[in-house]
Design a protein around this motif. Structure first.
Motif, short mmCIF file in Angstrom:
data_model
loop_
_atom_site.label_atom_id
_atom_site.label_comp_id
_atom_site.label_asym_id
_atom_site.label_seq_id
_atom_site.Cartn_x
_atom_site.Cartn_y
_atom_site.Cartn_z
N ALA A 112 4.34 -15.57 -13.39
CA ALA A 112 4.63 -16.92 -14.68
C ALA A 112 5.87 -18.04 -13.79
CB ALA A 112 5.07 -16.50 -16.21
N THR A 113 6.06 -19.24 -13.44
CA THR A 113 6.96 -19.57 -13.41
C THR A 113 8.18 -20.22 -14.38
OG1 THR A 113 4.87 -20.74 -11.38
CG2 THR A 113 7.05 -21.72 -11.97
N VAL A 114 8.54 -19.80 -14.38
CA VAL A 114 10.21 -19.41 -15.33
C VAL A 114 10.79 -21.38 -15.39
CG1 VAL A 114 11.58 -19.04 -16.68
CG2 VAL A 114 9.53 -17.55 -15.55
N ASN A 115 11.22 -22.02 -15.56
CA ASN A 115 12.45 -23.05 -15.53
C ASN A 115 13.90 -22.20 -16.09
OD1 ASN A 115 13.35 -25.04 -15.24
ND2 ASN A 115 12.62 -26.44 -17.16
N PRO A 116 14.93 -22.26 -15.60
CA PRO A 116 15.88 -21.75 -16.42
C PRO A 116 17.25 -22.81 -17.62
CG PRO A 116 15.84 -21.83 -14.24
CD PRO A 116 14.99 -22.11 -13.81
N ILE A 147 8.54 -20.62 -19.50
CA ILE A 147 7.59 -20.83 -19.06
C ILE A 147 7.07 -21.79 -18.95
CG2 ILE A 147 5.21 -19.59 -18.75
CD1 ILE A 147 6.31 -16.73 -19.47
N VAL A 148 6.34 -22.71 -17.70
CA VAL A 148 6.02 -23.58 -17.08
C VAL A 148 4.60 -23.51 -16.61
CG1 VAL A 148 7.92 -24.82 -17.49
CG2 VAL A 148 7.14 -23.75 -15.01
N ASP A 149 4.74 -22.69 -15.93
CA ASP A 149 3.40 -22.30 -15.97
C ASP A 149 2.98 -21.23 -15.29
OD1 ASP A 149 0.60 -23.50 -13.80
OD2 ASP A 149 1.84 -21.89 -12.18
N VAL A 150 0.94 -20.23 -14.98
CA VAL A 150 0.91 -18.59 -14.89
C VAL A 150 -0.50 -19.36 -13.98
CG1 VAL A 150 -0.13 -17.12 -16.25
CG2 VAL A 150 1.51 -18.53 -17.49
N SER A 151 -0.07 -17.64 -13.05
CA SER A 151 -0.98 -17.69 -11.83
C SER A 151 -1.48 -16.46 -12.01
CB SER A 151 -0.59 -18.43 -10.96
OG SER A 151 0.41 -18.07 -10.59
N GLN A 198 -1.09 -11.21 -22.06
CA GLN A 198 -1.12 -12.82 -22.52
C GLN A 198 -0.43 -13.85 -22.29
OE1 GLN A 198 -4.13 -13.90 -23.74
NE2 GLN A 198 -3.61 -16.46 -24.09
N LEU A 199 0.11 -14.20 -20.97
CA LEU A 199 1.28 -15.23 -20.94
C LEU A 199 0.59 -16.96 -21.36
CD1 LEU A 199 2.46 -13.49 -16.98
CD2 LEU A 199 3.69 -14.04 -19.07
N ASN A 200 1.92 -17.34 -22.54
CA ASN A 200 1.43 -18.66 -22.53
C ASN A 200 2.59 -19.88 -21.55
OD1 ASN A 200 -1.08 -18.30 -23.50
ND2 ASN A 200 0.01 -17.17 -24.67
N ASN A 201 2.41 -21.04 -21.46
CA ASN A 201 3.08 -22.29 -21.45
C ASN A 201 4.49 -22.16 -22.53
OD1 ASN A 201 2.65 -22.75 -18.81
ND2 ASN A 201 1.26 -24.49 -18.96
N GLY A 202 5.74 -22.16 -22.04
CA GLY A 202 6.07 -22.45 -23.46
C GLY A 202 7.42 -21.15 -24.26
N GLN A 203 6.62 -20.20 -23.45
CA GLN A 203 7.52 -18.59 -23.67
C GLN A 203 8.48 -18.14 -23.56
OE1 GLN A 203 3.76 -16.05 -22.60
NE2 GLN A 203 3.49 -15.51 -24.58
#
Length: 286
Positions: free
Chosen positions: A254-258, A240-244, A215-220
């Motif tokens: 998961a796209t991650v914003n540092p 995390i800002v996006d999941v694909s 389970q991956l969610n934006n904001g994790q």
């Protein structure tokens, strides 16, 4: 010709009036009263004298105005120089204020985790022209105890690792470089993965090899997992800002914003000694 004569007559009239006024001025000295002729001439010439006084006063005022304008121009120039100097001082003061805030944050981070590891502060003195957002150069090197693979952090989170060292400088590969690989995990679920840079200059990263059923969610929040031995466990990385789904269909990405603003790094901390890589508590970044 008549006009010439009229100008000549006017000149003679003015000359006679001037002589008469001078004569009356010097002859009246010491006398209590003027003669009837002198009084009549003085009364007749009074308006003319007033005109000459006004002309003289206007000329005098004009000269003073010109002098005042020159003086005002000099004063304005001096005031502008003072304003420019004060502006420069304000800019310098603001720069020193911001630098002090950044260094204070580094000191607080060092004090917070000094029981887990030692750090050395370093300044960013350069970037790789061919990989501007992937490689940075620091002003600390072998003489400061820096060696290859030491982690580099900011108070906000992980920045990268040392990849080359000279006597006085060191090169750091940022976590946003496509060649970078960091053992990471989701802070909330402890699901592991690998963090890698997306593309040079994008300023982003992605968490790969995460099982599809996770389970991956934006904001994790993503933190270091400690696996691989390079990075201590629990250092905040990003959010995390996006999941694909990956093309193979077996994993998620998961796209991650540092958390660290890697495009505007000025000072960093190099972790030189880790006492226990499993003691660093997971810390949620902002």
């Amino acid at each position: 010709m008549p006009r010439f004569v009229s100008y000549k007559n006017l000149f003679l009239l003015v000359l006679l009036v001037g002589i008469s006024l001078m004569v009356m001025r010097f002859t009246q000295v010491g006398r209590d009263q003027l003669t009837p002729l002198e009084a009549a001439v003085k009364d007749a010439l009074g308006p003319v004298q007033g005109i000459f006084m006004k002309i003289g006063q206007a000329f005098h005022n004009g000269v003073e105005s010109v002098v005042s304008l020159g003086r005002l121009e000099d004063e304005n120039k001096k005031l502008q120089e003072q304003v420019d100097l004060l502006k420069g001082q304000l800019y310098l003061q603001e720069e020193l204020k911001q630098e002090n805030q950044r260094l204070r944050s580094l000191l607080q981070y060092h004090e917070q985790y000094q029981q887990n590891f030692n750090t050395t502060a370093a300044m960013v003195i350069g970037r790789d022209p061919e990989n501007w957002f992937g490689i940075i150069t620091l002003n600390k090197g072998q003489k400061d105890g820096i060696v290859k693979n030491m982690p580099v952090v900011t108070p906000s989170g992980l920045a990268g690792r040392v990849i080359a060292v000279s006597r006085n400088t060191s090169q750091v590969m940022l976590i946003t470089d496509p060649r970078s690989g960091v053992g990471a995990m989701i802070q909330e679920t402890r699901i592991p993965g690998v963090l890698e840079g997306i593309t040079a200059g994008s300023g982003g990263a992605r968490l790969i090899h995460v099982p599809k059923d996770t389970q991956l969610n934006n904001g994790q929040v993503v933190v270091t997992s400690g696996m691989g031995g390079t990075f201590p466990k629990g250092i905040p990385i990003g959010r995390i800002v996006d999941v694909s789904n990956e093309p193979t269909g077996l994993f998620k990405t998961a796209t991650v914003n540092p958390f660290s603003d890697l495009h505007r790094l000025e000072e960093v901390l190099i972790i030189t000694t880790v006492y226990n890589p499993d003691l660093l508590p997971p810390t949620e970044g902002d």
